[in-house]
Design an enzyme around this catalytic site. Sequence first.
Site, PDB file in Angstrom:
ATOM      1  N   LEU A 128      -5.641  -3.015   7.633  1.00 38.80           N
ATOM      2  CA  LEU A 128      -5.210  -4.009   8.804  1.00 38.80           C
ATOM      3  C   LEU A 128      -5.419  -5.387   8.277  1.00 38.80           C
ATOM      4  O   LEU A 128      -5.660  -6.234   9.073  1.00 38.80           O
ATOM      5  CB  LEU A 128      -5.829  -3.654  10.117  1.00 38.80           C
ATOM      6  CG  LEU A 128      -5.756  -2.226  10.643  1.00 38.80           C
ATOM      7  CD1 LEU A 128      -6.604  -2.252  12.011  1.00 38.80           C
ATOM      8  CD2 LEU A 128      -4.314  -2.239  10.903  1.00 38.80           C
TER       9      LEU A 128
ATOM     10  N   CYS B  85       3.035   7.208   3.139  1.00 41.73           N
ATOM     11  CA  CYS B  85       4.162   8.452   3.193  1.00 41.73           C
ATOM     12  C   CYS B  85       5.276   8.390   4.028  1.00 41.73           C
ATOM     13  O   CYS B  85       5.176   7.565   5.146  1.00 41.73           O
ATOM     14  CB  CYS B  85       3.335   9.677   3.665  1.00 41.73           C
ATOM     15  SG  CYS B  85       1.848  10.216   2.629  1.00 41.73           S
TER      16      CYS B  85
ATOM     17  N   GLN C  45       2.549   6.634  -6.833  1.00 37.87           N
ATOM     18  CA  GLN C  45       1.385   7.598  -6.503  1.00 37.87           C
ATOM     19  C   GLN C  45       1.538   8.933  -6.570  1.00 37.87           C
ATOM     20  O   GLN C  45       2.349   9.592  -5.811  1.00 37.87           O
ATOM     21  CB  GLN C  45       0.761   7.143  -5.202  1.00 37.87           C
ATOM     22  CG  GLN C  45      -0.465   7.743  -4.875  1.00 37.87           C
ATOM     23  CD  GLN C  45      -0.760   7.723  -3.218  1.00 37.87           C
ATOM     24  OE1 GLN C  45      -0.186   8.397  -2.396  1.00 37.87           O
ATOM     25  NE2 GLN C  45      -1.790   6.927  -2.884  1.00 37.87           N
TER      26      GLN C  45
ATOM     27  N   ARG D 283      -6.927   5.848  -6.121  1.00 39.73           N
ATOM     28  CA  ARG D 283      -7.216   5.641  -4.687  1.00 39.73           C
ATOM     29  C   ARG D 283      -8.472   6.297  -4.319  1.00 39.73           C
ATOM     30  O   ARG D 283      -8.361   7.704  -4.408  1.00 39.73           O
ATOM     31  CB  ARG D 283      -5.886   5.922  -3.988  1.00 39.73           C
ATOM     32  CG  ARG D 283      -6.427   5.756  -2.314  1.00 39.73           C
ATOM     33  CD  ARG D 283      -5.329   5.320  -1.287  1.00 39.73           C
ATOM     34  NE  ARG D 283      -4.945   4.035  -1.000  1.00 39.73           N
ATOM     35  CZ  ARG D 283      -4.345   3.844   0.143  1.00 39.73           C
ATOM     36  NH1 ARG D 283      -3.765   4.555   0.921  1.00 39.73           N
ATOM     37  NH2 ARG D 283      -4.171   2.422   0.237  1.00 39.73           N
TER      38      ARG D 283
ATOM     39  N   GLY E  66       0.068  -2.529   4.384  1.00 32.39           N
ATOM     40  CA  GLY E  66       1.050  -1.189   4.563  1.00 32.39           C
ATOM     41  C   GLY E  66       1.922  -1.565   5.732  1.00 32.39           C
ATOM     42  O   GLY E  66       3.000  -2.220   5.534  1.00 32.39           O
ATOM     43  N   ARG E  67       1.398  -1.310   6.956  1.00 34.95           N
ATOM     44  CA  ARG E  67       2.286  -1.708   8.087  1.00 34.95           C
ATOM     45  C   ARG E  67       2.834  -2.869   8.402  1.00 34.95           C
ATOM     46  O   ARG E  67       3.992  -3.070   8.784  1.00 34.95           O
ATOM     47  CB  ARG E  67       1.735  -1.229   9.528  1.00 34.95           C
ATOM     48  CG  ARG E  67       1.240   0.156   9.593  1.00 34.95           C
ATOM     49  CD  ARG E  67       0.329   0.573  10.452  1.00 34.95           C
ATOM     50  NE  ARG E  67      -1.196   0.364   9.936  1.00 34.95           N
ATOM     51  CZ  ARG E  67      -2.058   1.071  10.829  1.00 34.95           C
ATOM     52  NH1 ARG E  67      -2.069   1.493  11.916  1.00 34.95           N
ATOM     53  NH2 ARG E  67      -3.277   1.023  10.297  1.00 34.95           N
TER      54      ARG E  67
ATOM     55  N   TYR F 131      -7.104  15.026   0.562  1.00 31.95           N
ATOM     56  CA  TYR F 131      -6.084  15.506  -0.156  1.00 31.95           C
ATOM     57  C   TYR F 131      -6.969  16.319  -1.491  1.00 31.95           C
ATOM     58  O   TYR F 131      -8.004  16.040  -1.433  1.00 31.95           O
ATOM     59  CB  TYR F 131      -4.956  14.831  -0.708  1.00 31.95           C
ATOM     60  CG  TYR F 131      -4.223  14.298   0.240  1.00 31.95           C
ATOM     61  CD1 TYR F 131      -3.599  15.308   1.351  1.00 31.95           C
ATOM     62  CD2 TYR F 131      -3.906  12.953   0.729  1.00 31.95           C
ATOM     63  CE1 TYR F 131      -2.782  14.754   2.384  1.00 31.95           C
ATOM     64  CE2 TYR F 131      -3.416  12.504   1.742  1.00 31.95           C
ATOM     65  CZ  TYR F 131      -2.635  13.483   2.779  1.00 31.95           C
ATOM     66  OH  TYR F 131      -1.798  12.997   3.791  1.00 31.95           O
TER      67      TYR F 131
ATOM     68  N   SER G 224       0.765  -1.166  -0.010  1.00 35.10           N
ATOM     69  CA  SER G 224      -0.069   0.201   0.073  1.00 35.10           C
ATOM     70  C   SER G 224       0.692   1.370  -0.130  1.00 35.10           C
ATOM     71  O   SER G 224       1.722   1.322   0.617  1.00 35.10           O
ATOM     72  CB  SER G 224      -0.811   0.055   1.284  1.00 35.10           C
ATOM     73  OG  SER G 224      -1.467   0.980   1.140  1.00 35.10           O
ATOM     74  N   PRO G 225       0.485   2.223  -0.660  1.00 33.43           N
ATOM     75  CA  PRO G 225       1.205   3.443  -0.576  1.00 33.43           C
ATOM     76  C   PRO G 225       1.211   4.162   0.905  1.00 33.43           C
ATOM     77  O   PRO G 225       0.162   4.185   1.740  1.00 33.43           O
ATOM     78  CB  PRO G 225       0.383   4.474  -1.457  1.00 33.43           C
ATOM     79  CG  PRO G 225      -0.992   3.784  -1.525  1.00 33.43           C
ATOM     80  CD  PRO G 225      -0.861   2.599  -1.352  1.00 33.43           C
TER      81      PRO G 225
END
Length: 349
Positions: free
Chosen positions: A295, A18, A94, A225, A317-318, A180, A15-16
Amino acid sequence: MRLRDLTLRNRIGVSPMCMYAAPMPDGVVDDWHVVHYGQFALGGAGLIITEATAVSPLGRVTPDDSGMWDDRHIAAWRRVTDAVHRAGGRIAVQLAHAGRKGSKYAGLPGDPPEHRGSVPASAGGWQTLGASGEPFGRFADPARMDADQVDAVVAEFAAAARRSVAAGFDAIELHGAHGYLLHEFLSPVTNRRDDRWGADRAALLLATVAAVRAEVPEGMPLIVRLSVDDVAPGGSQAADSAELARRLHTAGVDLVDCSSGGLVAGAEYSPSPGYQVPGSAVVRAAGVPTAAVGLITDPRHADRIVADGDADLVLLGREMLRDPHWARRAELALTGAASLEPRYHRAYL
């Protein structure tokens, strides 16, 4: 999995996320990014999506964001894409504009306590732009964009897409989520304009899709997205996003990356494993391929999401930060064998 001319080796993606790791203020990625993204390719992920990469200096979230607004960024990103390709991976950039949520401190562990909220001009901050003049939470007031500024943003996305092709990316994702700029124009909560960008709130995103699609090869996939649910009173919900997804698909978007929220400050969430998968399922039921995130950590859970038809691609992601080789372990857990990076074979004896 196949998207236009791109074939992915599996349905697992990064996943993107930052990173705020480009030395400010020029947005040029460096060795850190080569290692960061290369590790996921060595670990077997089918598709890697980069951090939000700004299409203009005013489109950065923080002064430390990566960029694609200048030709200087092409060679730097080419080192990243070459590393990913050498390890057998595929990578999408992205492209993003932070809008009213820009010019903020990264807020990383160890940063001074006073580094919260908007960065002042004296410390390298800038005047942010937005659909209205309303700020996000405690951030500084943005300037309400006029028609020329909106047109300029569309052109900035197109130019960044052209550079992304030159930098060797396999696909492009447009960031239309998390409050955004593109998302701010999409939502009835934040877009109350009385011009053409308000009459059809999807107009900016659709114009950006058209401009980007015109700059990239026919065989290159385009991903968007979305925050499928705004998680805000009076905001867009899954049914609205499904209708939008149909319009995007007709316009040349190949996959919708389904997330949620980020539009307003103080929104209430109840995160749990796979909590954003239902939104993906609603969009996919509308006939549009999707990616699900949220998650997801267990290989059997990820496999079930795809098998049940709730998503075409599962993004982590994480969990990927904790274990860049999650895809190898997932294959081993589900099949009893793994398509190993040959030089790592002893780890699986």
